[in-house]
Design an enzyme around this catalytic site. Structure first.
Site, short mmCIF file in Angstrom:
data_model
loop_
_atom_site.label_atom_id
_atom_site.label_comp_id
_atom_site.label_asym_id
_atom_site.label_seq_id
_atom_site.Cartn_x
_atom_site.Cartn_y
_atom_site.Cartn_z
N ILE A 1 0.83 -1.21 0.00
CA ILE A 1 0.00 0.00 0.00
C ILE A 1 0.86 1.26 0.00
O ILE A 1 1.38 1.66 1.02
CB ILE A 1 -0.92 0.01 1.23
CG1 ILE A 1 -1.77 -1.28 1.25
CG2 ILE A 1 -1.82 1.24 1.20
CD1 ILE A 1 -2.61 -1.39 2.49
N PRO A 2 1.05 1.86 -1.19
CA PRO A 2 1.86 3.08 -1.33
C PRO A 2 1.15 4.29 -0.75
O PRO A 2 0.65 5.13 -1.48
CB PRO A 2 2.04 3.20 -2.84
CG PRO A 2 0.81 2.54 -3.42
CD PRO A 2 0.40 1.47 -2.44
N CYS A 3 1.11 4.37 0.54
CA CYS A 3 0.40 5.47 1.19
C CYS A 3 1.01 6.82 0.81
O CYS A 3 0.35 7.84 0.86
CB CYS A 3 0.43 5.28 2.70
SG CYS A 3 1.90 4.46 3.30
N PHE A 4 2.28 6.80 0.42
CA PHE A 4 2.93 8.07 0.05
C PHE A 4 2.36 8.61 -1.25
O PHE A 4 2.55 9.76 -1.60
CB PHE A 4 4.44 7.87 -0.07
CG PHE A 4 4.82 6.71 -0.93
CD1 PHE A 4 5.06 5.48 -0.33
CD2 PHE A 4 4.94 6.85 -2.29
CE1 PHE A 4 5.41 4.39 -1.11
CE2 PHE A 4 5.30 5.77 -3.08
CZ PHE A 4 5.53 4.53 -2.50
#
Length: 117
Positions: free
Chosen positions: A51-54
């Site tokens: 999950i690329p929250c950035f």
DNA sequence: CGAGTGACAGGAC
DNA sequence: TGTCCTGCCACTC
């Protein structure tokens, strides 16, 4: 599928070089008002590796300080490596890097790629 | 079980 | 155009 799970799937569908807003993900999740839930979902982030929250930013094109999982600059670096354009304001250029997954790119609701239950 | 908070967004002033 | 209040869902005390 729960709203939470849906949010995770959507965030994971975000391609590199692009970013998505909480509201956008919330809309894909089912309700544009779920923006808060989206933030919470990323907050717990059970799979930061998937999950690329950035890549998820707020409506202003920037992330909150609480998002400093490793430094605000770190996030910016990750996005720049992805090809995301940053403005002089230190924010993401949503005008060019905004994920258009809301159009017809994502379709997780029927995709069997979930394999999660 | 009930009230409050939270990585937000949108409308109103 | 910018700031404040409200709405929503899930989680914690």
């Amino acid at each position: 599928m729960n709203t939470f799970e849906r949010i995770y799937e959507i965030v994971k569908q975000i391609p590199g070089g692009k970013v998505a807003t909480y509201g956008q993900i919330a809309s894909l999740a089912g309700n544009p008002r779920l923006a808060r839930v989206v933030g919470y979902a990323l907050h717990v982030n059970p799979e930061p590796d998937e999950i690329p929250c950035f890549r998820v930013v707020n409506r202003n094109g920037c992330t909150s300080k609480a998002f400093a999982f490793g430094g605000e600059d770190h996030q910016r670096m990750m996005l720049e490596l992805d090809g995301v354009i940053f403005t002089d304001d230190g924010r993401v250029d949503l005008d060019k890097c905004l994920w258009d997954g809301n159009v017809n790119t994502v379709k997780i609701e029927k995709s069997s790629d979930i394999t999660e239950e």
